[in-house]
Design a protein around this motif. Structure first.
Motif, short mmCIF file in Angstrom:
data_model
loop_
_atom_site.label_atom_id
_atom_site.label_comp_id
_atom_site.label_asym_id
_atom_site.label_seq_id
_atom_site.Cartn_x
_atom_site.Cartn_y
_atom_site.Cartn_z
N VAL A 32 -2.10 41.50 34.34
CA VAL A 32 -3.38 40.83 34.16
C VAL A 32 -3.30 39.40 34.68
O VAL A 32 -4.24 38.88 35.29
CB VAL A 32 -3.79 40.86 32.67
N LEU A 33 -2.15 38.77 34.48
CA LEU A 33 -1.99 37.39 34.93
C LEU A 33 -1.95 37.30 36.46
O LEU A 33 -2.13 36.22 37.01
CB LEU A 33 -0.70 36.79 34.36
N TYR B 60 -9.18 36.16 34.47
CA TYR B 60 -8.39 37.38 34.42
C TYR B 60 -9.24 38.58 34.07
O TYR B 60 -10.18 38.49 33.30
CB TYR B 60 -7.28 37.26 33.38
N TYR C 184 -0.92 39.20 21.59
CA TYR C 184 -1.16 39.41 23.01
C TYR C 184 -1.43 38.06 23.70
O TYR C 184 -0.92 37.80 24.79
CB TYR C 184 -2.35 40.34 23.18
N LEU D 196 3.94 34.12 29.38
CA LEU D 196 4.12 34.58 30.76
C LEU D 196 3.56 33.56 31.74
O LEU D 196 4.15 33.29 32.79
CB LEU D 196 3.43 35.93 30.95
N LEU E 219 1.42 45.15 31.13
CA LEU E 219 -0.02 44.94 31.28
C LEU E 219 -0.34 43.45 31.33
O LEU E 219 -1.08 42.99 32.21
CB LEU E 219 -0.71 45.61 30.10
N ALA E 220 0.25 42.70 30.39
CA ALA E 220 0.01 41.25 30.35
C ALA E 220 0.44 40.63 31.66
O ALA E 220 -0.24 39.76 32.22
CB ALA E 220 0.76 40.63 29.18
N TRP E 221 1.59 41.07 32.15
CA TRP E 221 2.09 40.51 33.40
C TRP E 221 1.12 40.80 34.55
O TRP E 221 0.80 39.92 35.35
CB TRP E 221 3.47 41.11 33.70
N PHE F 181 -6.79 47.20 29.00
CA PHE F 181 -6.59 46.69 27.66
C PHE F 181 -7.26 47.61 26.62
O PHE F 181 -6.70 47.93 25.57
CB PHE F 181 -7.20 45.28 27.61
N VAL G 33 -8.91 37.13 27.47
CA VAL G 33 -7.70 37.92 27.70
C VAL G 33 -7.96 39.10 28.62
O VAL G 33 -7.11 39.97 28.76
CB VAL G 33 -7.09 38.40 26.36
#
Lengths: 482, 454
Positions: A177-178, A184, B380, B387, A173-175, A126, A64
């Motif tokens: 990181v992708l 990643y 998460y 996403l 943040l997730a967006w 993160f 992650v």
């Protein structure tokens, strides 16, 4: 090594306090821990060579993008120094408070300190987020256990508000990181290297900014703040306003500005407008407060609005000024809150209407209060003056009218602060029993605070040197954009 | 494979122990037997051999899921020692039925044939219909059993119908063959095939309590004995999702089905979280929270990516651990509060037993998804997967719903940490304390060192 000590020492001490519960020595133990960490941050500062440092670099959960990367640059170091220097005062304020279970209170405060160090030292987004949310938990319990009236409702509101921001940040943040190349990575270096499309930046700005806008808070995300600051125990308010608020500022510098610079350009006038409107509004409300602690809460809101406006002026004056003022604001807020506590201990009330003429009975305390206050009204030769002058300059470069509004908030601040002083200290004596003047402990507490504010007001060089390189580095991205 | 046989035999053995009235041996035998099953599975890790004419395949993921399921059951049995010591005399059946149900769960995680999927669901469910009515003198328990049975058998009928329709197109029950047919038909499958998949999806949605097939869950959760509720919330959900994902991953999701599932996901997230806000009964709260978690898990199923199964495993395991621990705490509180299951009765827990309250806090933090607990990493990962699969708006919605979730979990935290005038007289047996502590340590440890299935 020193950085690891910063994170671990408060954490270990706190766990010790929580497990062994030495109620009688709890305050002294916590004080010793924070004094050692204060020395450690000063050592870090002394050893800082001027370029970013990475101390720890380990994989944690590669799937992650979570990695254990700790380090600091000038901006982060300033925040670390701030946290390290302010916490002895926060712990110190507890010596005069009559709490039940002092061991638990001090343990929670030290946990908060450890997590705050983590926030400022994390070089992985993160990891930052983890510390950012964790720092909330001790404050939740401080509020719930030792808060004033209606603490249950206020605590929940504060908590939900902050988590709303946190989850929004997590989503952004997730967006992000992708978007980094596989595998990643959520390291700040990887995220800062992203070049996102303009339309994306326009909406992503809010996903990232919302968290920090609530944390600071700026208008119109502020409605949790006055109640929470008022209801929280004195030390809780000090942590919230003195240090945790700066997480918001720091977050904007670490996330919003480097990752979505075009979003910043798109929205900055709105954000500055909101911040200044909030600052004026909060100043006007502070003027009407009868409760001294509430007045400090609203004045803090007003100061923070100006801070955010200065940051979004986005030139070297504005950004350095905001960061400098962040330090000043912490010193100032802790001093003011300590005065609120000291006055409450003597008059038994927060109500301004019931006070007056305290100077006749406590002349030394009145002098100390005035010396704290000159920092709040940004008198020249105080720390706040440097910060506000820089921010004012920054805003002036961006837009003359905004600078005018900023100047108005400064004037407004001077009015309500001095008026508060008048209502507490001057005038005919409101009567009441004889009370003790400022004693040795009060001097021991306030004189160093005043000394810091005066010293850095006269000689801001060391702090500004710290900020120059990283701020310039960040502003270069803006120049690259144009 | 050998674990499957061992567990089935264990169930029979427990029944016989019951016949000879050896009540004190039940829990130790059951726990030892299940530990043996775990050992067998661990030693057979990656012995990817087909069994039963290639109808069952214990691959790595199936083994991981089975070990997780068995571990959760062991925790429940450890709790059962104290729980059943106070209940009616014939408890051997309870242990045996749960073990049989676990066998069904094994089949659900490892099937390669639609008939075995059906068999698994039935073996999983039928013992539960009985178990839900375990409190023989309680109206609520009877209602739970009857409701669960009626609605469950209705869903099973639809499910069977779906299998028949799929068979009509593919002329085989074998998943490999079904996959070939699905690939040949591409994104515009024949109505018959699509309808078949629809019905199968409905049957599975019922088991995982996805809206609008969730109506049974609050009543059954409230009425059933707490141990059975915990079993349903954890083991059943974990197994059903493993089965669901296995199917979807092989047949793929035709657009029509994907859109329906997406609508169900949004509804599940919404209903689960919003209705949970209004609950004052802890078991009903957990029922709606379980519905809410189904919503997050459905996002993983929808995402349908190769790494999805790992996330699914991690999420269901951490959710299971936290739920088991909380149900144990709830039973302890319920005893101290004269049988009240209200959230309000948690008040004063911190005063009475600080360590129990702090462990419960960790478990609730994990369910809410606060960092450094396993629940956070799980959520998460779900957001990342969603996403990646391109569900931007749904993810935003899921994030907002996660916030709502945090609120109702923190209402429980607030109660537990608020002092009460009358101290709560909580009695904790060492074994119960062990279960709660194990769950608490596990959610933190899994949060710091998340497992990723290869």
């Amino acid at each position: 090594m020193l950085l690891a000590a910063l994170l671990l020492l408060p954490f270990v001490t706190a766990t010790l306090l929580l497990v062994a519960r030495p109620e009688a020595q709890a305050r002294l133990l916590a004080m010793a821990s924070t004094l050692v960490t204060a020395v450690v941050v000063l050592l870090l500062w002394a050893g800082y060579a001027g370029s970013a440092v990475t101390v720890v670099d380990h994989d944690w959960v590669p799937a992650v993008g979570l990695r254990l990367v700790l380090g600091y640059d000038g901006i982060a170091l300033l925040m670390l120094v701030l946290t390290g220097l302010i916490f002895p005062f926060i712990i110190g304020a507890g010596f005069k408070q009559q709490h039940d279970r002092p061991a638990t209170v001090n343990a929670l405060l030290l946990y908060a300190q450890s997590f705050l160090f983590g926030v400022f030292a994390a070089q992985n987004a993160f990891l930052f987020y983890i510390f950012y949310e964790l720092a909330l938990v001790p404050v939740f319990f401080l509020l719930l256990f030792w808060g004033g009236e209606q603490r249950r409702a206020v605590t929940m509101r504060f908590f939900i508000y902050t988590l709303l921001g946190g989850l929004s940040l997590l989503f952004g943040l997730a967006w992000c990181v992708l978007q980094t190349p596989a595998p990643y990575s959520a390291d700040f270096t990887a995220l800062h290297a992203l070049r996102l499309g303009s339309e994306v930046q326009v909406w992503l700005f809010w996903a990232l900014f919302l968290a920090f806008a609530i944390k600071l808070p700026i208008f119109p995300f502020h409605s949790w703040q006055p109640d929470t600051y008022t209801v929280a125990p004195l030390q809780g308010t000090m942590v919230l306003g003195g240090v945790m608020l700066k997480m918001g500022l720091y977050g904007i510098l670490r996330f919003v500005m480097p990752i979505v610079p075009e979003g910043v350009v798109f929205w900055r006038d709105l954000v500055i407008g909101l911040s200044l409107a909030g600052a004026l509004y909060a100043g006007a409300i502070a003027f009407r407060q009868r409760d001294l602690k509430r007045l400090v809460a609203w004045s803090s809101l007003s100061h923070v609005g100006l801070l955010c406006a200065g940051l979004f002026a986005w030139n070297s004056y504005g950004v350095s000024g905001a960061l400098y003022q962040a330090f000043a604001h912490a010193v100032l807020l802790v001093g003011l809150l300590y005065m609120v506590g000291a006055i409450h201990a003597r008059t038994g009330t927060h109500d301004l209407g019931a006070m007056g003429g305290l100077k006749l009975r406590t002349p030394r305390l009145a002098v100390l209060f005035l010396l704290v206050l000159v920092n709040a009204v940004a008198l020249p030769l105080t720390q706040s003056f440097v910060g506000e002058w820089l921010m004012f300059n920054g805003l002036w470069q961006h837009n003359g009218w905004m600078a005018f509004a900023a100047a108005c908030t400064i004037v407004l601040g001077a009015i309500y602060m001095l008026w508060a002083y008048q209502r507490v200290m001057l005038g005919p004596d409101s009567g009441g029993p004889a009370v003790a003047d400022a004693d040795r402990d009060d001097h021991l507490y306030l004189v160093p605070l005043i000394a810091i504010s005066l010293f850095l007001g006269v000689y801001p060089g060391p702090v500004l040197d710290l900020l120059e390189a990283p701020v310039q580095l960040m502003l270069n991205t803006l120049t690259a954009l144009n | 494979m050998s674990a499957l046989i061992l567990t089935s035999v264990l169930g029979v053995l427990l029944l016989y122990l019951g016949v000879f009235g050896n009540k004190r041996l039940l829990a130790p035998v059951a726990v030892l037997g299940l530990l043996g099953a775990i050992a067998l599975m661990a030693s057979g890790w990656y012995m990817d051999v087909p069994f039963f004419a290639d109808m069952v395949r214990f691959d790595g993921t199936a083994a991981a899921f089975n070990m997780g399921l068995t571990g959760l059951t062991i925790l429940l049995f450890l709790f059962g020692v104290d729980y059943y010591a106070r209940m009616e005399r014939d408890v051997a059946e309870h242990y045996a039925l749960m073990v049989f149900s676990l066998v069904g769960a094994y089949l659900l995680t490892s099937y390669t044939n639609l008939l075995v999927l059906f068999l698994g669901i039935e073996v999983l469910s039928i013992p539960l219909y009985i178990l839900a009515g375990g409190k023989k003198t309680s109206y609520r328990s009877g209602e739970a059993s009857f409701k669960y049975f009626l609605l469950g058998s209705f869903a099973t009928a639809l499910f069977l119908m779906g299998i028949a329709l799929v068979y009509g197109v593919s002329a085989s029950f074998d998943l490999g063959r079904v996959q070939e047919v699905a690939e040949a038909q591409g994104s515009a499958p024949s109505p018959l095939f699509l309808l078949g998949l629809f019905f199968i999806a409905i049957g599975l949605s019922f088991k995982v309590a996805a809206v609008p097939f969730h109506f049974w869950s609050p009543d059954v959760y409230e009425g059933a004995p707490t141990l059975v509720t915990a079993f349903m919330a954890t083991v059943v959900k974990m197994a059903a999702f493993a089965g669901f994902f296995r199917l979807v991953h092989l047949t793929g999701l035709p657009p029509a089905l994907a859109n329906t599932l997406l609508a169900m996901t949004v509804l599940t997230l919404f209903v689960g979280n919003i209705v949970a806000l209004r609950q004052t009964n802890f078991k009903r709260l957990m029922a709606y929270s379980s519905v809410a978690h189904t919503g997050f898990l459905l996002l993983v199923v929808l995402g349908n990516s190769a790494s999805g199964i790992s996330t699914l495993f991690y999420y269901t395991l951490t959710y299971g651990l936290a739920t088991v621990g909380l149900f144990v705490v709830m039973v302890l509180v319920k005893r101290a509060a004269n049988g009240s299951e209200e959230v309000r009765s948690f008040r004063g827990l911190y005063q009475a037993k600080p360590w129990l309250a702090i462990t419960a806090l960790l478990l609730l933090l994990s369910l809410a998804g606060i960092p450094l607990t396993a629940g956070f990493v799980a959520k998460y990962q779900v957001f990342l997967l969603a996403l990646q699969a391109g569900f931007l708006k749904t993810t935003v919605f899921a994030v907002a719903m996660a916030l709502v979730g945090i609120y109702y979990y923190f209402v429980v935290v607030r109660e537990a940490f608020t002092a009460d005038e009358q101290p709560l007289d909580v009695q904790v047996t060492p074994l119960n304390g062990l279960v709660v502590l194990l769950c608490g340590i596990a959610v933190v440890a899994l949060g710091v060192w998340p497992v990723v299935l290869p």
